[in-house]
Design a protein around this motif. Structure first.
Motif, PDB file in Angstrom:
ATOM      1  N   LEU A  61     -42.517  45.731 -19.955  1.00 42.83           N
ATOM      2  CA  LEU A  61     -42.955  46.940 -20.631  1.00 42.83           C
ATOM      3  C   LEU A  61     -44.036  46.645 -21.671  1.00 42.83           C
ATOM      4  CD1 LEU A  61     -39.530  48.780 -21.138  1.00 42.83           C
ATOM      5  CD2 LEU A  61     -41.299  49.269 -19.451  1.00 42.83           C
ATOM      6  N   SER A  62     -43.877  45.548 -22.404  1.00 44.00           N
ATOM      7  CA  SER A  62     -44.880  45.184 -23.397  1.00 44.00           C
ATOM      8  C   SER A  62     -46.214  44.866 -22.734  1.00 44.00           C
ATOM      9  CB  SER A  62     -44.389  43.971 -24.200  1.00 44.00           C
ATOM     10  OG  SER A  62     -43.179  44.246 -24.858  1.00 44.00           O
ATOM     11  N   GLY A  63     -46.165  44.233 -21.567  1.00 46.37           N
ATOM     12  CA  GLY A  63     -47.390  43.914 -20.839  1.00 46.37           C
ATOM     13  C   GLY A  63     -48.131  45.152 -20.390  1.00 46.37           C
ATOM     14  N   PHE A  64     -47.386  46.173 -19.963  1.00 49.03           N
ATOM     15  CA  PHE A  64     -48.020  47.427 -19.544  1.00 49.03           C
ATOM     16  C   PHE A  64     -48.854  48.016 -20.675  1.00 49.03           C
ATOM     17  CE2 PHE A  64     -44.657  48.221 -16.119  1.00 49.03           C
ATOM     18  CZ  PHE A  64     -45.540  47.869 -15.114  1.00 49.03           C
ATOM     19  N   ILE A  65     -48.356  47.892 -21.903  1.00 52.65           N
ATOM     20  CA  ILE A  65     -49.039  48.486 -23.047  1.00 52.65           C
ATOM     21  C   ILE A  65     -50.175  47.604 -23.532  1.00 52.65           C
ATOM     22  CG2 ILE A  65     -48.736  49.262 -25.439  1.00 52.65           C
ATOM     23  CD1 ILE A  65     -45.818  49.928 -24.688  1.00 52.65           C
ATOM     24  N   PHE A  66     -49.957  46.280 -23.526  1.00 55.65           N
ATOM     25  CA  PHE A  66     -50.916  45.378 -24.166  1.00 55.65           C
ATOM     26  C   PHE A  66     -52.062  44.953 -23.256  1.00 55.65           C
ATOM     27  CE2 PHE A  66     -52.321  41.149 -25.602  1.00 55.65           C
ATOM     28  CZ  PHE A  66     -52.692  41.460 -26.903  1.00 55.65           C
ATOM     29  N   LYS A  67     -51.791  44.745 -21.983  1.00 57.08           N
ATOM     30  CA  LYS A  67     -52.816  44.180 -21.109  1.00 57.08           C
ATOM     31  C   LYS A  67     -54.095  45.004 -21.015  1.00 57.08           C
ATOM     32  CE  LYS A  67     -49.973  41.124 -18.285  1.00 57.08           C
ATOM     33  NZ  LYS A  67     -49.453  40.804 -16.941  1.00 57.08           N
ATOM     34  N   PRO A  68     -54.044  46.338 -21.065  1.00 53.98           N
ATOM     35  CA  PRO A  68     -55.315  47.086 -21.072  1.00 53.98           C
ATOM     36  C   PRO A  68     -56.206  46.786 -22.275  1.00 53.98           C
ATOM     37  CG  PRO A  68     -53.496  48.521 -20.464  1.00 53.98           C
ATOM     38  CD  PRO A  68     -52.884  47.238 -20.915  1.00 53.98           C
ATOM     39  N   LEU A  69     -55.644  46.172 -23.315  1.00 55.06           N
ATOM     40  CA  LEU A  69     -56.428  45.859 -24.509  1.00 55.06           C
ATOM     41  C   LEU A  69     -57.107  44.489 -24.434  1.00 55.06           C
ATOM     42  CD1 LEU A  69     -53.874  47.063 -27.220  1.00 55.06           C
ATOM     43  CD2 LEU A  69     -55.884  48.283 -26.380  1.00 55.06           C
ATOM     44  N   LEU A  70     -56.863  43.733 -23.357  1.00 56.79           N
ATOM     45  CA  LEU A  70     -57.385  42.358 -23.300  1.00 56.79           C
ATOM     46  C   LEU A  70     -58.912  42.323 -23.297  1.00 56.79           C
ATOM     47  CD1 LEU A  70     -54.929  40.669 -20.764  1.00 56.79           C
ATOM     48  CD2 LEU A  70     -55.021  40.406 -23.246  1.00 56.79           C
ATOM     49  N   THR A  71     -59.533  43.221 -22.561  1.00 57.85           N
ATOM     50  CA  THR A  71     -60.998  43.235 -22.526  1.00 57.85           C
ATOM     51  C   THR A  71     -61.564  43.571 -23.897  1.00 57.85           C
ATOM     52  OG1 THR A  71     -60.983  43.915 -20.209  1.00 57.85           O
ATOM     53  CG2 THR A  71     -63.007  44.278 -21.438  1.00 57.85           C
ATOM     54  N   THR A  72     -60.968  44.543 -24.567  1.00 54.39           N
ATOM     55  CA  THR A  72     -61.399  44.890 -25.925  1.00 54.39           C
ATOM     56  C   THR A  72     -61.234  43.705 -26.863  1.00 54.39           C
ATOM     57  OG1 THR A  72     -60.730  47.183 -25.563  1.00 54.39           O
ATOM     58  CG2 THR A  72     -61.050  46.490 -27.842  1.00 54.39           C
ATOM     59  N   MET A  73     -60.118  43.003 -26.722  1.00 56.26           N
ATOM     60  CA  MET A  73     -59.869  41.852 -27.583  1.00 56.26           C
ATOM     61  C   MET A  73     -60.912  40.764 -27.350  1.00 56.26           C
ATOM     62  SD  MET A  73     -56.245  39.900 -28.195  1.00 56.26           S
ATOM     63  CE  MET A  73     -56.162  39.088 -26.615  1.00 56.26           C
TER      64      MET A  73
END
Length: 212
Positions: A61-73
């Protein structure tokens, strides 16, 4: 598309520490099961597998929320926007903390009855072990968030050091913990491994950001 052996070699060399880290992470996640296989009877393997499943849901569940932010990071790091980069990491950790708290609440009230029904085994004696494993699942998810931070900063070799250190310690303590405490020992072994990863990765992230 361009087929360039030199670039392919560079990519493989760069990613090789990530391969080793992924291999060691699989060992750390499964080390309690290896210990149970060696020191306890086979039915305990079923008990542990049933109790462990919700812990992996936290990571999912945490991955679903966080992974879309990887490119921004990654763009923040390349653009030297240190504050925004650190903010994304902190938000990821807060998501993990919130997800873990919710999982502990659900696990306390309905976790054992639901898992017992789902797997067809009586888990009523293992409520404490379930809660310990849920905490370990939170630590695991937090370590993955910090892992992404190190990968973004191209510190994969430093990250590999953390996995090696924790793997050696788990190998050293698995016999004592599981042979002495049974399933609770396996759960505590998992928690300890994931918590130590979080500490090491947090230190590595902080040191790299301070240097930048």
């Amino acid at each position: 598309p361009c087929f360039d052996l030199v670039q392919l070699k560079q990519l493989l060399v760069t990613c090789f520490p990530l391969f080793l880290a992924a291999f060691l992470l699989m060992y750390l996640v499964n080390a309690p099961r290896y210990g149970i296989e060696e020191f306890l009877s086979k039915e305990y393997q079923t008990y542990y597998a049933s109790l462990f499943m919700p812990a992996m849901v936290i990571n999912l569940l945490s991955g679903f929320i966080f992974k879309p932010l990887l490119t921004t990071m990654a763009k923040c790091w390349e653009g030297r926007r240190w504050g925004q980069f650190r903010s994304i990491l902190m938000k990821g950790l807060l998501v993990v903390a919130g997800t873990t708290a919710f999982a502990l609440l659900v696990g306390w009230f309905v976790g054992i009855p639901v898992l017992s029904f789902f797997y067809g085994v009586d888990l009523s004696a293992f409520r404490a072990e379930l809660l310990v494993l849920l905490v370990g699942g939170g630590f695991n998810a937090a370590s993955v968030i910090l892992y992404y931070g190190l990968v973004t900063m191209r510190r994969q070799k430093l990250m590999l050091v953390g996995y090696v250190v924790v793997s050696v310690l788990v190998l050293a303590f698995s016999r004592f913990s599981i042979a002495t405490l049974g399933i609770m020992g396996a759960a505590l072994l998992y928690d300890g491994a994931m918590a130590l990863l979080v500490v090491l990765f947090a230190v590595f992230n902080a040191a790299t950001m301070r240097r930048a």
